[in-house]
Design a protein around this motif. Structure first.
Motif, PDB file in Angstrom:
ATOM      1  N   GLY A  69       4.117  -2.161   2.931  1.00 29.65           N
ATOM      2  CA  GLY A  69       3.347  -1.087   4.018  1.00 29.65           C
ATOM      3  C   GLY A  69       2.477  -0.076   3.177  1.00 29.65           C
ATOM      4  N   ASN A  70       2.178  -0.277   1.770  1.00 24.43           N
ATOM      5  CA  ASN A  70       1.559   0.929   1.109  1.00 24.43           C
ATOM      6  C   ASN A  70       0.005   0.183   1.204  1.00 24.43           C
ATOM      7  OD1 ASN A  70       3.704   2.673   0.487  1.00 24.43           O
ATOM      8  ND2 ASN A  70       4.310   1.392  -0.945  1.00 24.43           N
ATOM      9  N   GLN A  71      -0.936   1.114   1.781  1.00 24.18           N
ATOM     10  CA  GLN A  71      -2.173   0.787   1.831  1.00 24.18           C
ATOM     11  C   GLN A  71      -3.000   1.808   1.221  1.00 24.18           C
ATOM     12  OE1 GLN A  71      -4.538  -0.612   5.493  1.00 24.18           O
ATOM     13  NE2 GLN A  71      -4.936   1.540   5.742  1.00 24.18           N
ATOM     14  N   THR A  72      -4.015   1.367   0.192  1.00 19.21           N
ATOM     15  CA  THR A  72      -4.743   2.239  -0.704  1.00 19.21           C
ATOM     16  C   THR A  72      -6.093   2.601  -0.105  1.00 19.21           C
ATOM     17  OG1 THR A  72      -5.687   0.292  -1.772  1.00 19.21           O
ATOM     18  CG2 THR A  72      -3.783   1.357  -2.848  1.00 19.21           C
TER      19      THR A  72
ATOM     20  N   GLU B 231      -1.392   1.359  11.497  1.00 16.88           N
ATOM     21  CA  GLU B 231      -0.508   1.595  12.474  1.00 16.88           C
ATOM     22  C   GLU B 231      -0.843   1.204  13.854  1.00 16.88           C
ATOM     23  OE1 GLU B 231       2.298   5.147  14.049  1.00 16.88           O
ATOM     24  OE2 GLU B 231       1.542   5.100  11.831  1.00 16.88           O
ATOM     25  N   PHE B 232      -2.311   1.536  13.950  1.00 20.84           N
ATOM     26  CA  PHE B 232      -2.966   1.502  15.418  1.00 20.84           C
ATOM     27  C   PHE B 232      -3.680   0.122  15.534  1.00 20.84           C
ATOM     28  CE2 PHE B 232      -2.254   5.928  14.086  1.00 20.84           C
ATOM     29  CZ  PHE B 232      -1.134   6.062  15.117  1.00 20.84           C
ATOM     30  N   ILE B 233      -3.621  -0.767  14.515  1.00 19.10           N
ATOM     31  CA  ILE B 233      -4.565  -1.784  14.687  1.00 19.10           C
ATOM     32  C   ILE B 233      -4.151  -2.803  15.992  1.00 19.10           C
ATOM     33  CG2 ILE B 233      -3.052  -3.666  13.364  1.00 19.10           C
ATOM     34  CD1 ILE B 233      -6.663  -3.037  13.057  1.00 19.10           C
TER      35      ILE B 233
ATOM     36  N   TYR C 132       5.574  -9.051  12.986  1.00 16.21           N
ATOM     37  CA  TYR C 132       6.821  -8.953  12.495  1.00 16.21           C
ATOM     38  C   TYR C 132       6.849  -8.452  10.933  1.00 16.21           C
ATOM     39  CZ  TYR C 132       7.726 -11.510  16.802  1.00 16.21           C
ATOM     40  OH  TYR C 132       7.756 -12.040  17.997  1.00 16.21           O
ATOM     41  N   PRO C 133       6.920  -7.189  10.834  1.00 14.64           N
ATOM     42  CA  PRO C 133       6.818  -6.778   9.256  1.00 14.64           C
ATOM     43  C   PRO C 133       8.291  -7.319   8.504  1.00 14.64           C
ATOM     44  CG  PRO C 133       6.295  -5.138  10.786  1.00 14.64           C
ATOM     45  CD  PRO C 133       6.820  -6.145  11.615  1.00 14.64           C
ATOM     46  N   VAL C 134       8.257  -7.668   7.404  1.00  9.91           N
ATOM     47  CA  VAL C 134       9.398  -8.181   6.597  1.00  9.91           C
ATOM     48  C   VAL C 134       9.164  -6.884   5.521  1.00  9.91           C
ATOM     49  CG1 VAL C 134      10.589  -9.531   4.915  1.00  9.91           C
ATOM     50  CG2 VAL C 134       9.462 -10.494   7.048  1.00  9.91           C
ATOM     51  N   ILE C 135       9.879  -5.917   5.289  1.00  7.53           N
ATOM     52  CA  ILE C 135       9.807  -4.744   4.605  1.00  7.53           C
ATOM     53  C   ILE C 135      10.262  -5.104   3.031  1.00  7.53           C
ATOM     54  CG2 ILE C 135      10.278  -2.308   4.351  1.00  7.53           C
ATOM     55  CD1 ILE C 135      10.615  -2.366   7.467  1.00  7.53           C
ATOM     56  N   LEU C 136       9.315  -4.904   2.286  1.00 14.45           N
ATOM     57  CA  LEU C 136       9.529  -5.064   0.649  1.00 14.45           C
ATOM     58  C   LEU C 136       9.635  -3.585   0.120  1.00 14.45           C
ATOM     59  CD1 LEU C 136       7.044  -8.002  -0.289  1.00 14.45           C
ATOM     60  CD2 LEU C 136       9.492  -8.333   0.325  1.00 14.45           C
TER      61      LEU C 136
ATOM     62  N   LYS D 231       5.764   3.437   8.754  1.00 10.58           N
ATOM     63  CA  LYS D 231       4.391   2.859   9.685  1.00 10.58           C
ATOM     64  C   LYS D 231       4.750   1.452  10.034  1.00 10.58           C
ATOM     65  CE  LYS D 231       0.479   5.304   7.723  1.00 10.58           C
ATOM     66  NZ  LYS D 231      -0.008   5.766   9.113  1.00 10.58           N
ATOM     67  N   LEU D 232       5.497   0.893   8.975  1.00 10.87           N
ATOM     68  CA  LEU D 232       5.853  -0.791   9.197  1.00 10.87           C
ATOM     69  C   LEU D 232       6.446  -0.707  10.752  1.00 10.87           C
ATOM     70  CD1 LEU D 232       6.533  -2.131   5.905  1.00 10.87           C
ATOM     71  CD2 LEU D 232       4.342  -2.593   7.176  1.00 10.87           C
ATOM     72  N   SER D 233       7.466   0.117  10.760  1.00 11.37           N
ATOM     73  CA  SER D 233       8.221  -0.041  12.106  1.00 11.37           C
ATOM     74  C   SER D 233       7.562   0.343  13.463  1.00 11.37           C
ATOM     75  CB  SER D 233       9.586   1.009  11.837  1.00 11.37           C
ATOM     76  OG  SER D 233      10.282   0.434  10.835  1.00 11.37           O
TER      77      SER D 233
END
Length: 647
Positions: free
Chosen positions: A126-129, A135-137, A146-150, A576-578
């Motif tokens: 979820g880290n965007q550079t 979040e609003f896409i 369905y995000p799988v959070i790493l 953000k991913l949630s």
């Protein structure tokens, strides 16, 4: 009636009946049924932050588990994509990309899966550079995500230089401003110190303190510009005790110090949107400044400027042109609907413009063989047309065309923007107005003014200089930030200054720290040669570009600043991913919850196989068997008659 006659009657009836059917040509509906499974997209973060957070193995295990699950394969059509800067359809996952743009990945997916039933599994930290807030896409991407959070979700104490703002250029003997934003993540009160160093010398220092509630600080200060050239500096916030990630405590930056500023005058006797657009574009480079003047107050100040831009001149500009010719000054002339063409034809020695008192709207077409400097294609043909005087332009001096006029889809072979050199003087003529619309369209195309501003900047740089034309031109930056692409461009011309695509260009790059030399070939791309040196490690480099077949070379120096945006993160961005999952009517999962994800997708009634029917109307004339029946019945009747002696 004999049996033979009955057979002949039957064959004749069959023949005539078949022929009549062909003449009537009835049509039949053929319906086919097909099952269409919903799509399941695996969007996998291929950036190096996954490896930095020690999540590479987890990510690969999750991809394998999802790809090989029979229940998912039976219910969905599974597709795998990886993304960093761009979205790619690939099975090779190396976690090596230096930038992450999640928002762009979903923009591209929205084009691929427009108006289709699709579930999207996002495997990412979820880290965007860079890029828009993903979040609003969901305003564009209408499918559940369905995000799988790493990554580690535990909050650690962390001091970080979040942002550092500094101008690219500064002027000798002046001071330049620097703004730094420092953030703190933790629960305890801590004290630290912010330090800026140049080599081993400390040029700025300030004590800072943070707490759970006071978790950010903006420090603004100025530094002296005492040395011409690229000045490299390093900003550091001293790490707290037991701080886990200290890579994001430092940030390298650089400022190029110059000792003079290019001054440009725009002379016009009436306001026009083009003037503001030109000023914005020219002054986007801080090495240049623009002054607005009119025809009455410019003559005495001609020598104060390196370039004079003249907008739609008439008889009032007579004294200005006399002075420009006397001083042999470079100029850019804009000819539009208010230009006095009779005056232009009289005062100018390099061309004459036919006077028709009519106007026309012309679009631009890039001349790929333009030689004086490198021109990038800005997709000029998508730009709005310029308003121009109708009529032929005849040149009496050598000239180079940058842009040609295009009327609809027809090339006119008439020049829209040209340059010429004579007697150590450079001149450009734009045969059209409303170029401000080009700057606006460029922003619409690229979401930035940079492309158009760079185009105008190159034109101004060429006109403001009197350097002798070279057969080998090299375009590069004096320094590159570590998170940007290191692209060097070159053009090579034959002895007639025609762009030569047959030449082989090589660049020899030398690392000044290690004295290691590497040789790279240039690649021909459109109207220039290019080389991407983004894989070089941060350091200071010298280079020589050589033409293989001729003894021509160009040298220079550049610096790559150390900075890895992907190593600035300590945790997964769970919040953000949630929120992304909630906004898209999906759900978020952690690494150990993949089985729950599979079970939820398999049992989700929103993803059902759709049975589609396809109706195809077939005319009888397309049925080849009927033609076979006619041929067979006629042949049989002839054979039987012949056999029985009736023919």
């Amino acid at each position: 009636m004999s049996k033979l006659n009955v057979l002949f009657s039957f064959l004749r009836f069959l023949t005539l009946f078949s022929v009549f059917l062909l003449l009537i040509n009835p049509k039949f509906d053929h319906v086919t049924l097909s099952a269409e499974k919903p799509n399941l997209v695996l969007a996998i973060d291929n950036s190096s932050s996954i490896r930095h957070l020690n999540q590479s193995e987890n990510a690969l295990d999750i991809v394998d588990k999802l790809s090989q699950n029979n229940e998912l394969s039976n219910k969905f059509t599974v597709s795998k994509y990886i993304f960093g800067e761009q979205l790619k359809l690939s099975d090779t996952i190396l976690f090596s990309e230096s930038q992450t743009n999640i928002s762009n990945a979903f923009n591209q997916l929205s084009q691929v899966y427009k108006d289709t039933n699709v579930a999207t599994i996002l495997i990412s930290d979820g880290n965007q550079t860079y890029g828009n807030d993903y979040e609003f896409i969901t305003s564009k991407y209408k499918n559940p995500i369905y995000p799988v959070i790493l990554g580690d979700t535990i909050t650690h104490t962390d001091l970080k230089i979040k942002q550092l703002n500094v101008n690219k250029y500064a002027y000798l003997k002046n001071r330049f401003p620097v703004e730094t934003i420092i953030t703190y993540n933790g629960n305890n009160n801590i004290n630290s110190r912010f330090v800026v160093t140049s080599g081993k010398t400390t040029v700025f220092s300030e004590a800072v303190s943070f707490s759970k509630d006071k978790n950010s600080k903006t420090i603004t200060f100025t530094l002296p510009a005492n040395r011409v050239g690229v000045n490299s500096l390093k900003a550091t916030i001293l790490p707290a005790e037991n701080e886990k990630n200290i890579i994001n405590n430092s940030k390298n930056f650089a400022v190029e110090v110059i000792d003079q500023k290019t001054k440009i005058a725009i002379v016009s006797d009436f306001p026009h949107p083009d003037l503001g657009a030109l000023k914005k574009s020219i002054e986007s480079n801080e090495q240049r400044s623009v002054t607005f003047m009119n025809s009455n107050n410019t003559t005495s100040q001609v020598n104060d400027f390196q370039l004079i831009i003249i907008n739609q001149p008439d008889n009032k500009f007579n004294n200005l042109f006399d002075e420009l010719n006397k001083e042999n000054k470079n100029r850019l002339i804009i000819i539009g609907t208010k230009t006095d063409l009779s005056f232009i034809n009289r005062i100018n020695q390099s061309f004459t413009h036919e006077i028709t008192n009519q106007t026309e709207d012309y679009q631009a077409e890039l001349n790929l063989n333009y030689s004086p400097f490198i021109i990038d294609d800005l997709d000029f043909e998508s730009f709005p047309p310029l308003k121009s005087n109708f009529g032929t332009v005849n040149f009496s001096a050598p000239f180079e065309t940058i842009l040609n006029k295009k009327l609809g889809n027809v090339s006119t072979n008439q020049s829209l923007l040209v340059t010429n050199e004579a007697n150590s003087r450079r001149e450009a003529i734009l045969f059209g107005e409303n170029i401000w619309q080009w700057r606006a369209q460029s922003f619409i195309n690229t979401k930035s003014f940079n492309a158009f501003d760079n185009f105008i900047g190159k034109l101004v740089q060429y006109l403001a200089s009197n350097k002798r034309r070279s057969r080998l031109n090299v375009e590069y930056e004096s320094f590159y930030n570590g998170n940007t692409n290191v692209i060097i461009k070159a053009q090579f011309f034959d002895k007639n200054y025609v762009f030569d695509t047959r030449e082989t260009l090589n660049i020899v790059v030398k690392d000044k720290a290690s004295n290691l030399e590497k040789v790279f070939p240039f690649v021909l791309k459109n109207n220039n040669y290019q080389i991407d040196l983004s894989n070089l490690p941060p350091s200071e480099y010298s280079f020589i570009v050589r033409a293989t077949n001729e003894n021509i070379s160009k040298s220079g120096v550049f610096q790559i600043l150390e900075y890895d945006a992907e190593q600035q993160f300590l945790n997964a961005n769970v919040t953000k991913l949630s929120q992304l999952a909630t906004n898209s009517s999906g759900a978020d999962y952690f690494v150990d919850e993949v089985d729950n994800l599979i079970n939820d997708l398999v049992n989700d009634n929103r993803y059902a196989t759709i049975q589609k029917s396809s109706k195809n109307t077939i005319p009888l004339i397309d049925w080849k068997y009927l033609l076979g029946i006619i041929v067979l019945s006629l042949a049989s009747e002839w054979f039987l008659r012949k056999y029985n002696g009736l023919i």
